[in-house]
Design a protein around this motif. Structure first.
Motif, PDB file in Angstrom:
ATOM      1  N   UNK A   1       0.883  -1.220   0.039  1.00  0.00           N
ATOM      2  CA  UNK A   1      -0.057   0.064   0.070  1.00  0.00           C
ATOM      3  C   UNK A   1       0.914   1.282  -0.208  1.00  0.00           C
ATOM      4  N   UNK A   2       2.063   1.113   0.616  1.00  0.00           N
ATOM      5  CA  UNK A   2       2.776   2.424   0.733  1.00  0.00           C
ATOM      6  C   UNK A   2       3.885   2.550  -0.380  1.00  0.00           C
ATOM      7  N   UNK A   3       4.047   1.534  -1.147  1.00  0.00           N
ATOM      8  CA  UNK A   3       5.186   1.625  -2.014  1.00  0.00           C
ATOM      9  C   UNK A   3       5.130   2.797  -2.938  1.00  0.00           C
ATOM     10  N   UNK A   4       4.067   3.148  -3.627  1.00  0.00           N
ATOM     11  CA  UNK A   4       4.118   4.209  -4.574  1.00  0.00           C
ATOM     12  C   UNK A   4       3.639   5.554  -3.840  1.00  0.00           C
ATOM     13  N   UNK A   5       3.607   5.694  -2.500  1.00  0.00           N
ATOM     14  CA  UNK A   5       3.464   6.865  -1.871  1.00  0.00           C
ATOM     15  C   UNK A   5       4.783   7.630  -1.546  1.00  0.00           C
ATOM     16  N   UNK A   6       4.581   8.950  -1.316  1.00  0.00           N
ATOM     17  CA  UNK A   6       5.948   9.716  -1.137  1.00  0.00           C
ATOM     18  C   UNK A   6       5.898  10.069   0.443  1.00  0.00           C
ATOM     19  N   UNK A   7       7.249   9.997   0.762  1.00  0.00           N
ATOM     20  CA  UNK A   7       7.671  10.217   2.192  1.00  0.00           C
ATOM     21  C   UNK A   7       6.846  11.874   2.772  1.00  0.00           C
ATOM     22  N   UNK A   8       6.844  12.707   1.785  1.00  0.00           N
ATOM     23  CA  UNK A   8       6.411  14.089   2.341  1.00  0.00           C
ATOM     24  C   UNK A   8       4.722  14.072   2.361  1.00  0.00           C
ATOM     25  N   UNK A   9       4.165  12.814   1.880  1.00  0.00           N
ATOM     26  CA  UNK A   9       2.413  12.990   1.556  1.00  0.00           C
ATOM     27  C   UNK A   9       2.008  12.022   2.604  1.00  0.00           C
ATOM     28  N   UNK A  10       2.759  11.365   3.592  1.00  0.00           N
ATOM     29  CA  UNK A  10       1.965  10.399   4.359  1.00  0.00           C
ATOM     30  C   UNK A  10       1.959  10.874   5.678  1.00  0.00           C
ATOM     31  N   UNK A  11       1.321  10.178   6.502  1.00  0.00           N
ATOM     32  CA  UNK A  11       1.136  10.741   7.937  1.00  0.00           C
ATOM     33  C   UNK A  11       2.120   9.920   8.844  1.00  0.00           C
ATOM     34  N   UNK A  12       3.119  10.535   9.393  1.00  0.00           N
ATOM     35  CA  UNK A  12       4.222   9.806  10.107  1.00  0.00           C
ATOM     36  C   UNK A  12       4.298  10.196  11.567  1.00  0.00           C
ATOM     37  N   UNK A  13       4.133   9.429  12.513  1.00  0.00           N
ATOM     38  CA  UNK A  13       4.010   9.467  13.901  1.00  0.00           C
ATOM     39  C   UNK A  13       5.582   9.787  14.585  1.00  0.00           C
ATOM     40  N   UNK A  14       5.479  10.773  15.339  1.00  0.00           N
ATOM     41  CA  UNK A  14       6.631  11.246  15.786  1.00  0.00           C
ATOM     42  C   UNK A  14       6.657  11.587  17.267  1.00  0.00           C
ATOM     43  N   UNK A  15       7.817  11.688  17.855  1.00  0.00           N
ATOM     44  CA  UNK A  15       7.629  12.295  19.276  1.00  0.00           C
ATOM     45  C   UNK A  15       8.658  13.442  19.221  1.00  0.00           C
ATOM     46  N   UNK A  16       8.378  14.549  20.342  1.00  0.00           N
ATOM     47  CA  UNK A  16       8.802  15.816  20.444  1.00  0.00           C
ATOM     48  C   UNK A  16       9.772  15.452  21.476  1.00  0.00           C
ATOM     49  N   UNK A  17      11.238  15.903  21.583  1.00  0.00           N
ATOM     50  CA  UNK A  17      12.168  16.012  22.505  1.00  0.00           C
ATOM     51  C   UNK A  17      12.274  14.279  22.860  1.00  0.00           C
ATOM     52  N   UNK A  18      12.553  13.356  21.789  1.00  0.00           N
ATOM     53  CA  UNK A  18      12.321  12.025  21.838  1.00  0.00           C
ATOM     54  C   UNK A  18      13.205  11.578  22.616  1.00  0.00           C
TER      55      UNK A  18
END
Length: 432
Positions: free
Chosen positions: A163-180
């Motif tokens: 599902x992800x192969x053709x999607x671009x890294x700047x166009x998907x939702x990426x979960x992250x942490x602040x002050x990881x």
């Protein structure tokens, strides 16, 4: 439940018939949409008690919606048992119109399932999602509308590569942490410098893919992960945890954002050079070069995977990155410096509309509240309390309003929200 063609009506009739007569034999649930009425998820309190929290969607507008009567917590999957399974906790949904209930059951710091507990010499861990012994279900009489476990998703990108192969890294939702890296400290100000209660290894195992890092230098002691001028933990062990995770899950794209260098206040060119040498020694062979990829919405996952590199190292100093072709340009962070939930949402909504990535195709919403000077002086509104105030709302914002308009979303005490699961579901469901 997935149904296609002319068999759909018959399947629905049979399902309801079986559900009401033989609830112990149900192997699927009625609810499949991420934002459907009665959809459930578990979170862990951002407060020190780490109590498990029951959450469910209360918006019920469709004619086919089943409005839940009961929300229950089990220690096993209620779909897998043929005999009656009493819940550990059960609440009437109508008594909690916000769709939230905090239990008195502590999550603590259990071992990670699927052989994902960190060891320096580990060579294998199991792919796929793995559940802790905590399951939440929404019920209408004896029918289970939805059931979910509290889980880790260490290989969610690989698991959904089709599902992800053709999607671009700047166009998907990426979960992250602040002050990881701010997950432990002995400082008397720990309530104002700890933004996480899980270390970076555990964050990655749960499914976090964006790490916000700040670095300080302390002479003979070397480089540390900092929260502002407070040092938290040595940098090298953190980098080695990241490396180990990448070796075990090589198709998981990890974004490292070296975003600030707060100590010493004059972080010289020589210190930058020393830090980059350290990063080179620890991560260079796993680093994705940005050449030709920092345009538009960035590379597709297939393009990244074709290079067999899984770590994107972003460095917040344009002059430095220009001399090191393996470093990516800085990621723009939108940080509101707010301590009010409504004000934070307004700020982030403005950022969504106005953002315009130029140097780097990725951009980050920092979806956390920030204590002010008086909070520190009078010991009020510490980071745990503020995360507790906002995390449930962030889940709803991303799930219900922003899932097709944002990129990186970073939070404090990330187990207090459901951003990882929302991001996975959104990335699979939405066509960009």
């Amino acid at each position: 439940m997935k149904m296609y063609g002319s068999e759909s009506v018959l399947s629905i009739i049979l399902f309801f018939d079986i559900a009401y007569c033989y609830p112990g034999f149900i192997k699927e649930t009625y609810n499949s949409d991420v934002d459907s009425c009665g959809k459930v998820h578990l979170t862990v309190s951002s407060l020190e008690d780490t109590y498990l929290e029951l959450n469910w969607v209360t918006k019920c507008n469709k004619p086919t919606d089943l409005v839940p009567d009961e929300i229950a917590l089990y220690d096993r999957n209620p779909l897998d048992r043929n005999e009656e399974m009493p819940p550990r906790v059960s609440v009437l949904a109508r008594k909690y119109p916000e769709g939230y209930y905090r239990t008195k059951i502590r999550f603590g710091s259990p071992w990670l399932p699927g052989n994902w507990e960190y060891q320096e010499n580990m060579i294998h861990a199991e792919h796929g999602q793995h559940c802790f012994p905590y399951w939440i279900a929404s019920l209408k009489r004896d029918m289970i509308i939805d059931v979910q476990c509290l889980r880790i998703s260490p290989t969610w990108m690989f698991d959904n590569s089709h599902r992800l192969g053709k999607k671009r890294i700047g166009s998907i939702v990426i979960p992250g942490t602040h002050n990881s890296g701010s997950s432990k400290t002995v400082s008397f100000l720990q309530n104002y410098v700890m933004n996480q209660d899980r270390n970076i290894w555990t964050q990655l195992v749960f499914g976090i893919r964006y790490l916000d890092l700040r670095v300080g230098y302390y002479g003979n002691e070397g480089f540390f992960v900092n929260h502002d001028v407070v040092r938290i933990t040595k940098l090298i062990p953190v980098l080695r945890e990241i490396r180990k995770f990448s070796e075990l899950a090589p198709r998981e794209i990890i974004i490292l954002d070296f975003h600030r260098f707060p100590y010493p206040s004059e972080f010289t060119v020589n210190l930058h050079d020393s830090l980059i040498r350290l990063l080179y020694n620890e991560l260079y062979d796993l680093a994705l070069f940005p050449g030709g990829l920092q345009i538009g919405n960035g590379p597709t996952f297939n393009e990244i995977w074709a290079r067999n590199k899984s770590i994107i190292v972003c460095y917040n100093n344009k002059e430095i990155t220009s001399g090191h072709p393996w470093l990516w340009h800085p990621i723009e962070q939108f940080w509101g410096n707010k301590r009010d939930v409504g004000e934070l949402k307004s700020f982030l909504e403005t950022a969504i509309v106005q953002h315009n990535p130029v140097l780097n195709p990725m951009w980050a919403l920092m979806a956390e509240l920030t204590p002010q000077a008086l909070d520190v002086i009078f010991r009020t509104n510490n980071l745990r309390k503020l995360a507790n105030n906002v995390n449930r709302h962030v889940t709803k914002w991303v799930r219900d309003e922003w899932n097709s308009t944002i990129n990186i979303i970073a939070t404090d005490y990330f187990l207090g929200n459901d951003i990882i699961n929302v991001a996975i579901a959104s990335n699979i469901r939405v066509i960009y």
